[in-house]
Structure formats: C-alpha cells, structure tokens
Design a protein around this motif. Sequence first.
Motif, PDB file in Angstrom:
ATOM      1  N   SER A 184       0.805  -1.233   0.000  1.00 39.50           N
ATOM      2  CA  SER A 184       0.000   0.000   0.000  1.00 39.50           C
ATOM      3  C   SER A 184       0.832   1.275   0.000  1.00 39.50           C
ATOM      4  O   SER A 184       1.982   1.296   0.463  1.00 39.50           O
ATOM      5  CB  SER A 184      -0.910   0.044   1.235  1.00 39.50           C
ATOM      6  OG  SER A 184      -1.914  -0.927   1.138  1.00 39.50           O
ATOM      7  N   ILE A 185       0.177   2.329  -0.494  1.00 39.60           N
ATOM      8  CA  ILE A 185       0.740   3.684  -0.475  1.00 39.60           C
ATOM      9  C   ILE A 185      -0.184   4.546   0.379  1.00 39.60           C
ATOM     10  O   ILE A 185      -1.407   4.373   0.373  1.00 39.60           O
ATOM     11  CB  ILE A 185       0.820   4.256  -1.913  1.00 39.60           C
ATOM     12  CG1 ILE A 185       1.783   3.427  -2.765  1.00 39.60           C
ATOM     13  CG2 ILE A 185       1.241   5.720  -1.917  1.00 39.60           C
ATOM     14  CD1 ILE A 185       1.739   3.783  -4.246  1.00 39.60           C
ATOM     15  N   ILE A 186       0.403   5.474   1.140  1.00 38.57           N
ATOM     16  CA  ILE A 186      -0.400   6.409   1.930  1.00 38.57           C
ATOM     17  C   ILE A 186      -0.312   7.788   1.286  1.00 38.57           C
ATOM     18  O   ILE A 186       0.762   8.197   0.819  1.00 38.57           O
ATOM     19  CB  ILE A 186       0.069   6.430   3.412  1.00 38.57           C
ATOM     20  CG1 ILE A 186      -0.865   7.316   4.260  1.00 38.57           C
ATOM     21  CG2 ILE A 186       1.511   6.898   3.549  1.00 38.57           C
ATOM     22  CD1 ILE A 186      -0.637   7.170   5.772  1.00 38.57           C
ATOM     23  N   LEU A 187      -1.450   8.471   1.221  1.00 37.53           N
ATOM     24  CA  LEU A 187      -1.542   9.794   0.598  1.00 37.53           C
ATOM     25  C   LEU A 187      -2.134  10.751   1.614  1.00 37.53           C
ATOM     26  O   LEU A 187      -3.176  10.474   2.206  1.00 37.53           O
ATOM     27  CB  LEU A 187      -2.441   9.711  -0.648  1.00 37.53           C
ATOM     28  CG  LEU A 187      -2.966  11.017  -1.254  1.00 37.53           C
ATOM     29  CD1 LEU A 187      -1.854  11.772  -1.950  1.00 37.53           C
ATOM     30  CD2 LEU A 187      -4.092  10.741  -2.251  1.00 37.53           C
ATOM     31  N   ALA A 188      -1.473  11.879   1.831  1.00 35.51           N
ATOM     32  CA  ALA A 188      -2.012  12.921   2.723  1.00 35.51           C
ATOM     33  C   ALA A 188      -2.334  14.146   1.875  1.00 35.51           C
ATOM     34  O   ALA A 188      -1.524  14.560   1.044  1.00 35.51           O
ATOM     35  CB  ALA A 188      -0.997  13.274   3.802  1.00 35.51           C
ATOM     36  N   VAL A 189      -3.518  14.706   2.085  1.00 35.13           N
ATOM     37  CA  VAL A 189      -3.955  15.879   1.314  1.00 35.13           C
ATOM     38  C   VAL A 189      -4.495  16.924   2.289  1.00 35.13           C
ATOM     39  O   VAL A 189      -5.240  16.593   3.214  1.00 35.13           O
ATOM     40  CB  VAL A 189      -5.077  15.504   0.305  1.00 35.13           C
ATOM     41  CG1 VAL A 189      -5.475  16.726  -0.525  1.00 35.13           C
ATOM     42  CG2 VAL A 189      -4.653  14.366  -0.595  1.00 35.13           C
ATOM     43  N   PHE A 211      -5.452   9.125   2.867  1.00 41.27           N
ATOM     44  CA  PHE A 211      -5.982   8.086   1.982  1.00 41.27           C
ATOM     45  C   PHE A 211      -4.997   6.917   1.946  1.00 41.27           C
ATOM     46  O   PHE A 211      -3.776   7.126   1.987  1.00 41.27           O
ATOM     47  CB  PHE A 211      -6.154   8.622   0.550  1.00 41.27           C
ATOM     48  CG  PHE A 211      -7.148   9.746   0.428  1.00 41.27           C
ATOM     49  CD1 PHE A 211      -8.447   9.510   0.000  1.00 41.27           C
ATOM     50  CD2 PHE A 211      -6.791  11.061   0.734  1.00 41.27           C
ATOM     51  CE1 PHE A 211      -9.373  10.546  -0.118  1.00 41.27           C
ATOM     52  CE2 PHE A 211      -7.701  12.102   0.630  1.00 41.27           C
ATOM     53  CZ  PHE A 211      -8.991  11.838   0.195  1.00 41.27           C
ATOM     54  N   VAL A 212      -5.519   5.702   1.852  1.00 37.93           N
ATOM     55  CA  VAL A 212      -4.665   4.507   1.753  1.00 37.93           C
ATOM     56  C   VAL A 212      -5.066   3.758   0.482  1.00 37.93           C
ATOM     57  O   VAL A 212      -6.263   3.623   0.175  1.00 37.93           O
ATOM     58  CB  VAL A 212      -4.823   3.603   2.996  1.00 37.93           C
ATOM     59  CG1 VAL A 212      -4.017   2.323   2.838  1.00 37.93           C
ATOM     60  CG2 VAL A 212      -4.382   4.362   4.254  1.00 37.93           C
ATOM     61  N   SER A 213      -4.063   3.276  -0.260  1.00 41.19           N
ATOM     62  CA  SER A 213      -4.383   2.587  -1.521  1.00 41.19           C
ATOM     63  C   SER A 213      -4.711   1.114  -1.262  1.00 41.19           C
ATOM     64  O   SER A 213      -4.057   0.448  -0.450  1.00 41.19           O
ATOM     65  CB  SER A 213      -3.211   2.683  -2.490  1.00 41.19           C
ATOM     66  OG  SER A 213      -2.124   1.911  -2.037  1.00 41.19           O
ATOM     67  N   ALA A 231      -6.208   8.330  18.811  1.00 37.66           N
ATOM     68  CA  ALA A 231      -5.556   7.500  17.790  1.00 37.66           C
ATOM     69  C   ALA A 231      -6.513   7.274  16.634  1.00 37.66           C
ATOM     70  O   ALA A 231      -7.680   6.936  16.828  1.00 37.66           O
ATOM     71  CB  ALA A 231      -5.139   6.172  18.397  1.00 37.66           C
ATOM     72  N   HIS A 232      -6.013   7.494  15.420  1.00 35.06           N
ATOM     73  CA  HIS A 232      -6.799   7.203  14.214  1.00 35.06           C
ATOM     74  C   HIS A 232      -6.341   5.846  13.685  1.00 35.06           C
ATOM     75  O   HIS A 232      -5.142   5.643  13.463  1.00 35.06           O
ATOM     76  CB  HIS A 232      -6.566   8.286  13.155  1.00 35.06           C
ATOM     77  CG  HIS A 232      -6.980   9.658  13.599  1.00 35.06           C
ATOM     78  ND1 HIS A 232      -8.211  10.195  13.347  1.00 35.06           N
ATOM     79  CD2 HIS A 232      -6.302  10.598  14.313  1.00 35.06           C
ATOM     80  CE1 HIS A 232      -8.285  11.410  13.867  1.00 35.06           C
ATOM     81  NE2 HIS A 232      -7.143  11.670  14.466  1.00 35.06           N
ATOM     82  N   ARG A 233      -7.287   4.910  13.509  1.00 37.88           N
ATOM     83  CA  ARG A 233      -6.928   3.573  13.037  1.00 37.88           C
ATOM     84  C   ARG A 233      -7.108   3.491  11.524  1.00 37.88           C
ATOM     85  O   ARG A 233      -8.149   3.874  10.985  1.00 37.88           O
ATOM     86  CB  ARG A 233      -7.839   2.521  13.687  1.00 37.88           C
ATOM     87  CG  ARG A 233      -7.816   2.548  15.214  1.00 37.88           C
ATOM     88  CD  ARG A 233      -6.576   1.889  15.762  1.00 37.88           C
ATOM     89  NE  ARG A 233      -6.598   1.805  17.215  1.00 37.88           N
ATOM     90  CZ  ARG A 233      -5.646   1.207  17.922  1.00 37.88           C
ATOM     91  NH1 ARG A 233      -4.614   0.636  17.330  1.00 37.88           N
ATOM     92  NH2 ARG A 233      -5.719   1.186  19.240  1.00 37.88           N
ATOM     93  N   ILE A 234      -6.063   3.020  10.841  1.00 39.96           N
ATOM     94  CA  ILE A 234      -6.161   2.794   9.388  1.00 39.96           C
ATOM     95  C   ILE A 234      -5.600   1.407   9.095  1.00 39.96           C
ATOM     96  O   ILE A 234      -4.913   0.811   9.944  1.00 39.96           O
ATOM     97  CB  ILE A 234      -5.387   3.863   8.573  1.00 39.96           C
ATOM     98  CG1 ILE A 234      -3.876   3.819   8.895  1.00 39.96           C
ATOM     99  CG2 ILE A 234      -5.930   5.257   8.822  1.00 39.96           C
ATOM    100  CD1 ILE A 234      -3.042   4.701   7.997  1.00 39.96           C
ATOM    101  N   ALA A 235      -5.874   0.898   7.908  1.00 36.33           N
ATOM    102  CA  ALA A 235      -5.400  -0.458   7.582  1.00 36.33           C
ATOM    103  C   ALA A 235      -5.042  -0.539   6.108  1.00 36.33           C
ATOM    104  O   ALA A 235      -5.689   0.080   5.249  1.00 36.33           O
ATOM    105  CB  ALA A 235      -6.483  -1.483   7.916  1.00 36.33           C
ATOM    106  N   SER A 236      -3.995  -1.306   5.806  1.00 35.34           N
ATOM    107  CA  SER A 236      -3.677  -1.656   4.416  1.00 35.34           C
ATOM    108  C   SER A 236      -4.189  -3.077   4.193  1.00 35.34           C
ATOM    109  O   SER A 236      -4.827  -3.671   5.068  1.00 35.34           O
ATOM    110  CB  SER A 236      -2.168  -1.582   4.190  1.00 35.34           C
ATOM    111  OG  SER A 236      -1.538  -2.662   4.867  1.00 35.34           O
TER     112      SER A 236
END
Length: 798
Positions: free
Chosen positions: A175-180, A190-192, A271-276
């Motif tokens: 995965s790639i992480i994108l911050a805008v 955003f996570v791909s 804490a913000h939880r994200i996942a690939s």
Amino acid sequence: MDISPEFISIGGNRNPAAADWDPHGSRLLAFGADNCIALWDPLDDRLRGVRSILNGHTNVVNAVKFFPTGSSNVSVLLSGAADHSIRIWHGRRDSGTGFELVKTLHDHQSPITRIAALAGSDVFATGASDGTVKIWRLVHDADFSSIDAELLQSITLSPRYFPLTIALATLDESSIILAVAGTRSTIQIFVSHDTQFQLAATLTGHEGWIRALDFTRETSGESSDLLLASASQDKYLRLWRVHRGEELPAVSSALNDPALGILGKSLSNKAHRIASATSKYSITFEALLLGHEDWIYTASWRHKAGKLQLLSTSEDNSLAIWEADPASGVWVCTTRLGEISAQKGSTSATGSAGGFWIGLWSPDGSSVVSLGRTGSWRKWTYSTLEDMWAQQVAITGHVREVKGLCWSRDGTYLLSTGSDQTTRLFSQWKRDEVSSWHEFSRPQIHGYDLNCVDSITNLQFISGADEKLLRVFDEPKGVSEMLSRLCKIQATSAELPDAANIPVLGLSNKAIHSIGDDQAVENGEMDEREAVDPASIVRKSTLDFDHPPFEDHLARHLLWPETEKLYGHGYEISSVAVSNDGSLVATACRASSIDHAVIRLYDTKEWLELKPPLKAHSLTVTALEFSHDDKYLLSVGRDRQWVVWERNAETTYALKHSNPKGHTRMILDASWAPTEQPTFLTAGRDKNVKIWQIGEGEVQLKGAVSATAAVTAVACSRDILQGRLQFAFGTEHGEIGIGTASPGELDKVSVTMISAALSSAKTINEIAWRSGKVEPRRQIAVASDDSSVRIFNISEAR
C-alpha cells in the motif's frame, strides 16, 4: 550569426509548490518564473546563475516537481500551471541540450496547485483548484527515452476544498499512503487498496489553512514508523506518527510539557486507526512545534549523520531547522536563518520584506535555499569547521514585467526597471580568471509601476513611472566603491552622498551618512529627548563586503539618493530619452489628445523645462531617441506617425519631417542608425520594421523587414562593424531577430532569428546594445513581459 546567452535574470513565483531541487540526474533547481520554468545550479562554483528557461505554459507556473528517476543521467520534470495543464519534461545530463517537453496532460479543469511524486514507484499525484486530486502512473522504458502518463484515479475532495499540499509515502509492500490538505484546517489521509485510494482518516488540530505536508521514516530502517509533518497558517507545525500494529506507540511526552500551558489542553491524542491489505496502523499526534510568528509555508525533512531534521519557512522572514532533543525527545528549533522580524527592509512602500515562501534542502543536505517575496533566492551552506550556517551569493530577478532598460554611458553596468516597482543594476563580478553577472544595487524601490529608464551620466539616471513625474538619481559613494572593488569599474572622485534610504511613509530616497562602527550616533541640533531614526544612518562596515550583495543588502542599503523631480505631464510617463551629450532630457506621457501627447524637454544643468513643449502627436508617444550627433530628435506614437525634430538653436527643437502614415498600425519603437546619412528604423504593430533615410528635403523609405507578429522593440548598434549595419528587433510573441545590412543597400537585410529555446515567452519591451568599448563581442540586453532580463552575445558565424 552566432547568438548565445550570456546572462539571464528572472524572479521566482511566490508559490510554495513552485520549486524543486533534483536529487538525481541534472542536480539543478527548477523554479516557476511567471509562465516559464527557470533552471539554476545553486552549487555551481562559477556562479553562472539561471542556466536556461523552459517556455511552454500559457499561464503562471504554480507547481514544479522532479520525478525521482534514481538515475544519475536522466531527469524527469513535472510542472503544473494556472493554464490547467501538467507538462512532463525530459532531460539528459550528457546531452547538454537541457530539457524538452514530451507530454502535456489536460485532465484538470482548473489551475494546478500541487504535484507530489513517490520515490521507488511510478506514481505521482496532482491537485488542482477544481477540488480534485488525480493519481497518475508514469509509463516509461528503462532509460526513460519514451515517457507517457496514465490516469489511475480521480479523487473529488469532500467536503470540497483546494488541495494546497499533497504528500505520498510507501506504507508497506502492498500500500501507499496519501495525505492531502489545503484550504481547510484538517488533513485527509488516503490509503491505496490495489490501485484505488480510499479515505482512511481525517486529522484535526490545526486552526488555519494547511500549506505543507511531508512524510519521512523515523530512522533509515524500512520497518520504522512514518512521521508526517504538517505546517499551517496558524503559525504551528504538527508532527504525526504512523505506527504499525494494534498497539499504540509510547505516549509522547510533549503533551505534558508545562511550557505549552493552555495549549496542552487542545492537543488531543486520539488514535486514528487505518489499515492496508496486510497490516493495521495507528496515526497519533506526536509534537507541536512552536516558534514561528506568522504563516508557515513549507516543511521538509532530511536525514543527516543519523539525525532527523525538519526545515520550515515562514512569512515571518525566517527559516527554522528543528530536531528532537536526544534526552527528552522534545522537538526544538536548533537553527534560525533569515531576518529578525524587527528589521524590515524597504522592499515595498510599506517596508515589508514579505517572508519566505519556499525552503529546500540541497540533495546532500549541506545547503538550504529559500525564495522571498521579492523573487530573490537566498542560500546558506553549513560549515562543519565553524559549526554554523553561512549565507552565500544566490540569484535575483524582477517578479513582474520588465518595461525598460539601458546601459550606463560607458557600458559597464545595466539598469532595468519594471512593474514590480524596482530599478535594478546588474554588472559583472570580476575575480581572477572568472566573471559572473549579478545584481549589485537596487537604486529605486517605488510605490508605482515603473515604465522607462535612461542614463544621464555614468553616475546618474532618470526613470519615469505611473505617477506623472520623473525622478533623477545619483550614485552614492557606497555603491561606487563596491562597483570599483568587485566589478573593476573606476570609482569617481566626485563628491557623492554615502548612501540613501526611504523615510517612513515616503516615496523619495533621501541621502544619508555612513558612520564608523565604533562611532556614537549623535543627535545634531535635534532635541536631545528625541530618538535618532536608526534608518537615517548606516554603518560603514555594512557596505564593505567582498562578494555581490545579498538580498538583505539590496532591499535595505543599496538605494540611490534622489536629486530631482521633473513635473509637467498630466498622465503616466510613457517614455524618456537623454541626449548623447547628456544635456537634455525628452519625455512623454500617455495621452488621448494633442494637448497631452506633447514632448517635454528639460535641461540637465538647472532641471528647468524648455518651453514650449513639442506638439505633433495626437496619441501616446511610445518612443523617443536623439540622433548620435543630437541634431535630430525622433518620436513615434500610437497615432501611427513618426516625427523628426531638428535642433535649431543650442537647446530647442522644431518640427522638420513627419509622416502621419508611417505604418498602417501604431508605431511602438524607433532607433537611429550610425550611418553618415541620417537613417532611422521604426517598428510597428503592422509586423514591420521600416528603414528610413533623410535625404534632400524629404525622407525616403529604404527598406523593410517583416516579422510574424507585432514588432514591439527595435534597436540599432551604435557603430558600423566590418561595413555592416546591425540592428535587433523583438516581437509581441517574444521572438528576437538580428538584422544586418550594408549602409548602401538598406533594401537587402539578412535576418537571423534567435532560437525559440533562447527566446522570451512574452512580449519584448526594450532592447539595448552594449557600447563596444567594454566587450570584444557585441552584446544586447533584452527586457520582456515574462519578467526576465537577458543578455546575449552576438558574433559573426565562423
């Protein structure tokens, strides 16, 4: 003709996204300059300045980014502009030809605001003020000889805002992480998944628009945490940690720092939880960086000698370098470069220097460069011996249209003036075997757009602006001594003032005195209780340096004192010309009637107007020029006519010849040729340069050169070389041509056009030939609407 560029000066665009330094390939710094992209090598020992300019965009360039090729020979440059297009440029280090345009993308519907690229992949992202971010793949072969781009995804930002900054990073193998972020106070993450990005988290905390985002790994290890730096108009930098795994990282001690006082309450550590596809992650707030006093525009990371450092630039005129304290882990500012806020330079009528808009690390991390409001770059290099950052010579340039230029009488320096309300002096720094061009003085910093300039003597010039009057300036002693020391221009023994400054709320440069460093400031005859204005004196050491002046000196200490004002005109000054013997000044202003379209003459001894003014034109006089022996004065105007005035006494001129239909459209410029029989050239909007000769009682049209666009400037060299007359002309589209003809056969003109790659992107406003006593080669200086001043070498082809 062999035509080669000698020097290019152009100012940078005030946009934090409009510059990037190539870590691979070319090692050049590219920056947006009006509609163009300028290429400069800040680490060049010879200080050659801007190497070349890439033309192609049709509106202001907002974003510039080098694509990380990983190759030492190939560079790929991405640029985005207000013309809604993204252009891809390809350059090879070994080709020597610079960059060429290989692809233009028109998918965005609004001006491009930002471009981000991801090292180690073919992905890049672009943001625009249509509220979208587009994800692209660069399609290329192994050596980048063929390049294309395919659109992978278009993300419409919701709630809608302009993306002012984008950052990409590799999250993990899948995965790639994108911050805008941009014109809101939140950061969207955003996570791909496969090739599509999905919104995974929204980070809150900032209280203003967010101007900069940058990812880095905390250490060089692939498995270390990602850190995201965000910089905002709320004057703060925030650091965020992206941590792999279900468990949260150790709580940052920064939250309990008593120094933050009441701020600590607003620093939530949710804490913000994200996942690939393969792992789970948390994003937590790591640190708040306090220290800037105004909007922050850029933030960028570097790893150096095992240390992680962050560079930030701000509207408060400073750059800061931050690192974590090894003992406490608290982030502190270890170095601050730039100007102390209290010291405002006179770069505008209000005295504001306007902050730093861009800050970049050099590829090896040992230098930083920064762009300020005046379009000038500053550069600092770290010295390990002295353990300090030292400022070094960088480049400067106009940031708006350059309207006028002229050489000094002896050709030793060049003056240019324009719509950025400055007059600038360029000359050659001569040292050992090397010489390079630099800005050495900023004689005039004004409150009105400037339109024209001419030299009266080597120590005096006159300029006209949108303010109905003309101003005369004398060279101060500090500038004279500096030009003598650095440019080998002979200093004069004349009595000169030491320096000049602009009083608060004033428009006139006043002469001031310099005093020794250990000398006390005296009040003179003033009331002792009144403080001395520190701006009214200058220390002698301030003007004593062994290199071209830095931007801080140019903006504050290298003004010229104003000695005269010439009144009389009713509208904005349009043109000015000084007679060859320096005794007369002819001027004209914008006009729509015969009463205002007059030419006024002033003598330079008493500065009195010689009445009556010369009446013949019915619309604005666009150009004035005295013949080489001062017998004639030539004027041309928007009323399509040219007029030759003849000197009939010591100082007065009378109408001798005129042609109300000299061209079929307005005439924009004119120049005298150095021939025995009086000959002059006129340039018109009808796309023609016409050559006229004064004969027995009449003026004959001897020849004409047609161009592809309206001819806006023409200038004849001041001497006949090898029996040939030479002239240069410029067009509305930025093309420049050199014409040569034999004085006896003016109907046979051969024209060499300067190549499109070297030409200007916009209208040419003025061309001036350097007097031949200085250089063995012929040189012309060219002023253009693309904000550039260029000097070209011209020699016969071998």
